[in-house]
Design a protein around this motif. Structure first.
Motif, PDB file in Angstrom:
ATOM      1  N   PHE A  14       0.725  -1.206   0.027  1.00  0.00           N
ATOM      2  CA  PHE A  14       0.081   0.149   0.093  1.00  0.00           C
ATOM      3  C   PHE A  14       0.833   1.076   0.027  1.00  0.00           C
ATOM      4  O   PHE A  14       0.680   2.302  -0.527  1.00  0.00           O
ATOM      5  N   GLY A  54       2.254   1.816  -3.465  1.00  0.00           N
ATOM      6  CA  GLY A  54       1.102   2.357  -4.448  1.00  0.00           C
ATOM      7  C   GLY A  54       0.951   3.931  -4.416  1.00  0.00           C
ATOM      8  O   GLY A  54       0.948   4.604  -5.064  1.00  0.00           O
ATOM      9  N   TYR A  55       0.842   4.218  -2.906  1.00  0.00           N
ATOM     10  CA  TYR A  55       0.551   5.636  -2.633  1.00  0.00           C
ATOM     11  C   TYR A  55       1.703   6.368  -2.926  1.00  0.00           C
ATOM     12  O   TYR A  55       1.526   7.431  -3.641  1.00  0.00           O
ATOM     13  N   ALA A  78       3.788   5.724  -5.400  1.00  0.00           N
ATOM     14  CA  ALA A  78       3.922   5.959  -6.887  1.00  0.00           C
ATOM     15  C   ALA A  78       3.141   6.853  -7.416  1.00  0.00           C
ATOM     16  O   ALA A  78       3.367   7.482  -8.182  1.00  0.00           O
ATOM     17  N   LEU A  79       1.994   6.749  -6.733  1.00  0.00           N
ATOM     18  CA  LEU A  79       0.965   7.763  -7.340  1.00  0.00           C
ATOM     19  C   LEU A  79       1.501   9.348  -7.137  1.00  0.00           C
ATOM     20  O   LEU A  79       1.059  10.149  -8.131  1.00  0.00           O
ATOM     21  N   LEU A 103      -2.872   9.774 -17.562  1.00  0.00           N
ATOM     22  CA  LEU A 103      -1.414   9.332 -17.221  1.00  0.00           C
ATOM     23  C   LEU A 103      -0.646   8.944 -18.435  1.00  0.00           C
ATOM     24  O   LEU A 103      -0.991   7.699 -18.731  1.00  0.00           O
ATOM     25  N   LEU A 145       1.689   1.778 -13.225  1.00  0.00           N
ATOM     26  CA  LEU A 145       1.018   2.325 -12.125  1.00  0.00           C
ATOM     27  C   LEU A 145      -0.090   1.748 -11.743  1.00  0.00           C
ATOM     28  O   LEU A 145      -0.550   1.310 -10.338  1.00  0.00           O
ATOM     29  N   ILE A 204       0.077  -1.558  -9.747  1.00  0.00           N
ATOM     30  CA  ILE A 204       0.627  -1.280  -8.463  1.00  0.00           C
ATOM     31  C   ILE A 204      -0.382  -0.868  -7.728  1.00  0.00           C
ATOM     32  O   ILE A 204      -0.312  -1.137  -6.519  1.00  0.00           O
ATOM     33  N   LEU A 205      -1.496  -0.052  -7.934  1.00  0.00           N
ATOM     34  CA  LEU A 205      -2.343   0.298  -7.133  1.00  0.00           C
ATOM     35  C   LEU A 205      -3.390  -0.380  -6.834  1.00  0.00           C
ATOM     36  O   LEU A 205      -4.023  -0.644  -5.911  1.00  0.00           O
ATOM     37  N   PRO A 218      -2.711  -4.439  -4.403  1.00  0.00           N
ATOM     38  CA  PRO A 218      -3.138  -4.452  -3.115  1.00  0.00           C
ATOM     39  C   PRO A 218      -4.582  -4.665  -2.639  1.00  0.00           C
ATOM     40  O   PRO A 218      -4.892  -5.110  -1.930  1.00  0.00           O
TER      41      PRO A 218
END
Lengths: 242, 204, 218
Positions: free
Chosen positions: A136, A139-140, A142-143, C152, C158, C161-162, C165
C-alpha cells in the motif's frame, strides 16, 4: 489561538525550526539509551536467549509502520475537508518514512524468526499483513510521484489513502481468516498479566519513545523540504516563469 | 435565460490565464471569442462548460444548459454515423437525429463507420452532435477546424437556425462565419497578470 | 445510461477481441502453470482453485486501462462529463461493461479450464460461484484504479501497482471459497465475506471513482 494557524506553511516552518533540534536530540537520546539499556543491561530470555533483544528494534518499528499510515490517513482527511497544504505535504512526507519502518519491521522479524521458528519467512497473518501494508505504501508513493500538478496529486492520493485504509483493514481480517499463524501474541497490551517482564518493558518503552520522536523529526524535516520545494515553484510562478 | 459571467478568472494548471472577464449572452445571440493561441480561450470554454472550477468569479445560467464541443469530437471509429449520433441523443434523452443529419449533410454516410470518414466529415458529425443534445447554449471550441468553405457555410447556417430558435452560442474561432449579428470579444486585454493562486500565496 | 452500456458492449464486440483477449490470456496462464509446477495430477488438483482465481484476476487486470483510456483519448469522457448523467452512474456502467466483457466470460470459462487442471468434481460449482460473486468486485475496484490513472502517460504499470493490493481481500476470500468447496469443506463464512466485499465495493466505491475522475478531468 487555533491549531489551524500552524497550517500556514510559513508559520509551520518557523515553528518546526524551533522544535526540530529538540525533537532530534531527544530522539537520539532515547534511541541510544533504550538500545544500550536493552542490548547490554537486560538478561537473556530463558527461552529465546539473546535473540529476544531484537525486540527493541522490531516492536517500535512495527508500531510506527502502522501509526505512520494512520497519521497519513488523518492528514489526508484534513486535506480533503479543510484543504490545508501543509497537511497534504505532511502525508506525502510521512509515506517513505512509514515504508522504511515497515521494511525494518519485516527485516528484523525475519532475523528473529530464523532462530525462533527456523524460517526467515512464513505466511503468518502478521507478517503477511505487514507485507501488504508495504504494498500500500508503494502504491501511494508511486501515485504521488506520477502526477505533475501538486493539488491534483494531493487530491488523488488522499482518496487513495482513504480507500486503501478500508482495504488494508479488510486485508488484515482476510489474512487472519486465511491462516492462523506462528507469531506470538501482541508484545504490548494494557493487560499487565499478558505483558513482557518489567525488565524488558522499560527499555522497550524508551525505544518506542525514541522511534516516535524520530518519526516526528523526520516528518517535520521532510515536510519542510516539501514546503520549500513548493515555495520555490510558487516564486517562479509569481515571476511568470512557469 | 441569460448566460452571465461576472469577474471570471480561469486558470490552467493552477496558474490564472484570464481574469476580470464579464459578459452576458442572451438567448438568440452569439458571442465570438478572439485572441492569440495560448490566450486562454479553451480554458475559458472548459470552465464555462463546467469541466473545471472557476478560479474566481461567477458563472450563471450554465451547467445543464451547455452543449460543449471541443477539438476532439468524441466519436467512436467502430460505430457508424447514425450509431454515434443516436448514442449521444439517447444520453441527452432526445430521440430525433434526422434534422442533425440533414443540417450537416451527412446523408449518404449514415451507415459508414466513423473511423472511415475524412477529417472534415468527422468534424461535421461532431458538430451534428450539438443538435441532438437539445441544449440551448452551444459552447464551441474552434468548430471550423478542417471544414471546407461549403461546410463552414452550412455550419453557420445551423448556428443561425439555432439562434433563431432561441438558443445562443459562444464560439472561439478565427474565421469570419458571416454571423452578422454576433458580438466579438477579444480576450487579449483580460490576460491575467503573472501571479500565484491564493493557495500558493500562503507559501511565500 | 443503458445507451452507454450498449455502446460499450457494441464497441467491445466490434473492436474484435474485447471479449476474446482476456479469455485467451486466462487460457494461456492456466496452460503455463502446469509447465511451471510439473504435470503431477495430485498437486494440480490441489492448487487448481487458486490458479483459476489468480488467472482470472490477472486477465481482469490486463484490460483495466481500457476502461477509460479510449474515451479519454477521443474526448468522449469530457463530453460524457457535461452530459446529464451522474458521474457515479457513468463509472458504475463502465465497471458493469468491463465485467460483462471480461469477468463474465472468465466465470463461464473457468470450469472448462478446471478440467485441464484436474479440479476435483466437487470444486466446479464453488469455483463458478466464487468467481461469479468475486469478479464484479474486481471490476469495480479496477474501475477505481483506472479512474485514478486516467490521462497519465504510462499509467498501465502504475495501475497494476495501485490495484493489486486492493485485490487482496477479494482474492483471499474468493480463492478460499473455491478451495474449501473443492475439498468438500464448509464454505459459508468465506462465501458471506466475499459477498460482503462485492456488494460493499459495488455500493460505495463508485463514489470514490467518480470523485477521482472529476479531479482528473479538471
Amino acid at each position: 489561538m487555533s491549531i489551524w494557524e500552524y497550517a500556514n506553511p510559513v508559520k509551520f516552518i518557523r515553528t518546526t525550526d524551533r522544535i526540530l533540534p529538540w525533537v532530534s536530540v531527544a530522539a537520539v537520546l532515547c534511541l541510544v539509551t533504550g538500545l544500550v539499556w536493552g542490548y547490554f543491561f537486560t538478561p537473556d530470555d530463558y527461552r529465546q536467549g539473546a535473540t529476544v533483544k531484537i525486540i527493541y528494534l522490531h516492536v517500535p518499528s512495527a508500531l510506527m509502520a502502522i501509526n505512520a499510515w494512520i497519521m497519513m490517513l488523518v492528514a489526508s482527511l484534513i486535506w480533503i475537508i479543510r484543504r490545508h497544504h501543509v497537511s497534504a505535504l505532511a502525508a506525502r512526507a510521512a509515506a517513505p518514512v512509514g515504508a522504511t519502518f515497515t521494511i525494518i519491521a519485516l527485516a528484523t522479524g525475519a532475523l528473529w524468526g530464523q532462530p525462533m521458528w527456523g524460517t526467515w519467512w512464513a505466511w503468518d497473518p502478521r507478517l503477511t499483513s505487514f507485507l501488504i501494508l508495504f504494498l500500500f505504501y508503494l502504491g501511494y508513493m508511486a501515485l504521488w510521484s506520477a502526477i505533475e500538478n501538486d493539488d491534483t496529486a494531493a487530491d488523488l492520493t488522499s482518496i487513495l489513502c482513504l480507500v486503501g485504509s478500508v482495504f488494508a483493514l479488510l486485508s488484515r481480517y482476510a489474512v487472519l481468516f486465511w491462516n492462523q499463524g506462528l507469531h506470538q501474541g501482541a508484545s504490548l497490551s494494557m493487560d499487565k498479566e499478558e505483558n513482557v517482564a518489567d525488565v524488558f518493558w522499560y527499555p522497550l518503552l524508551v525505544c518506542i519513545a525514541g522511534f516516535v520522536l524520530l518519526f516526528v523529526a523526520l516528518v517535520f524535516l521532510r515536510t519542510q523540504t516539501e514546503i520549500r520545494a513548493r515555495r520555490s515553484r510558487a516564486l517562479l510562478a509569481r515571476e511568470g516563469r512557469t | 435565460m441569460n448566460l452571465t459571467v461576472r469577474d471570471l478568472a480561469v486558470a490552467r494548471g493552477g496558474v490564472p490565464v484570464l481574469e476580470a472577464l464579464s459578459f452576458t449572452l442572451a438567448p438568440g445571440r452569439a458571442l465570438v471569442l478572439r485572441g492569440p493561441n495560448g490566450s486562454g480561450k479553451t480554458t475559458l470554454l472548459r470552465t464555462i462548460a463546467g469541466l473545471q472550477p472557476a478560479f474566481e468569479g461567477e458563472i450563471e445560467g450554465a451547467g445543464e444548459r451547455i452543449a460543449y464541443a471541443a477539438h476532439s469530437d468524441g466519436l467512436k471509429s467502430m460505430l457508424s454515423v447514425t450509431e454515434n449520433l443516436r448514442f449521444w441523443a439517447q444520453v441527452f434523452a432526445q430521440t430525433d437525429i434526422e434534422p442533425a443529419l440533414d443540417a450537416f449533410d451527412l446523408r449518404g454516410l449514415e451507415e459508414r463507420m466513423a473511423g472511415t470518414l475524412s477529417a472534415g466529415q468527422k468534424r461535421r458529425l461532431g458538430l451534428a452532435r450539438l443538435m441532438v443534445t437539445g441544449r440551448p447554449v452551444w459552447v464551441l471550441d474552434e468548430p471550423t477546424v478542417s471544414l471546407d468553405t461549403a461546410s463552414v457555410a452550412r455550419f453557420a447556417e445551423a448556428v443561425r437556425r439555432h439562434l433563431a430558435e432561441g438558443g445562443s452560442a459562444l464560439l472561439a474561432t478565427h474565421i469570419d462565419l458571416g454571423l452578422g449579428e454576433a458580438q466579438v470579444l477579444d480576450v487579449t486585454p483580460f490576460k491575467a497578470a503573472p501571479r500565484v493562486s491564493l493557495e500558493d500565496e500562503a507559501f511565500l | 445510461m443503458i445507451a452507454l452500456l450498449l455502446r460499450d458492449l457494441r464497441l467491445a464486440v466490434r473492436a474484435g477481441g474485447g471479449f476474446g483477449l482476456g479469455l485467451a490470456f486466462f487460457l494461456i496462464v492456466t496452460v503455463l502453470i502446469p509447465f511451471g509446477v510439473g504435470p503431477e495430477t495430485g498437486l494440480l488438483s490441489r492448487i487448481a482453485p487458486g490458479i483459476l482465481w489468480i488467472g482470472a484476476l490477472l486477465a481482469c487486470l490486463l484490460s483495466l486501462d481500457r476502461i477509460f483510456a479510449l474515451d479519454w483519448e477521443d474526448g468522449s469522457l469530457d463530453l460524457l462529463a457535461t452530459a446529464p448523467l451522474p458521474m457515479e452512474g457513468i463509472v458504475t456502467i463502465k465497471a458493469l461493461a468491463h465485467w460483462i466483457t471480461t469477468g463474465l466470460p472468465l466465470v463461464l470459462a473457468a470450469p472448462a479450464l478446471g478440467v485441464l487442471l484436474s479440479l476435483p468434481p466437487s470444486g466446479y460449482l464453488w469455483v463458478l460461484v466464487s468467481l461469479a460473486l468475486g469478479t464484479p468486485a474486481l471490476s469495480v475496484i479496477g474501475t477505481f484504479g483506472a479512474a485514478l490513472t486516467v490521462g497519465l502517460k504510462r499509467g498501465g504499470l502504475l495501475l497494476s501497482i495501485l490495484v493489486l493490493p486492493l485485490y487482496v481481500p477479494t482474492l483471499i476470500f474468493g480463492a478460499e471459497v473455491a478451495r474449501r468447496g473443492a475439498e468438500g469443506l464448509a464454505v459459508q463464512t468465506p462465501l458471506l465475506m466475499l459477498a460482503g466485499i462485492s456488494f460493499g465495493t459495488l455500493a460505495l466505491l463508485p463514489f470514490a471513482s467518480a470523485a477521482v475522475l472529476r479531479i482528473n478531468l479538471r
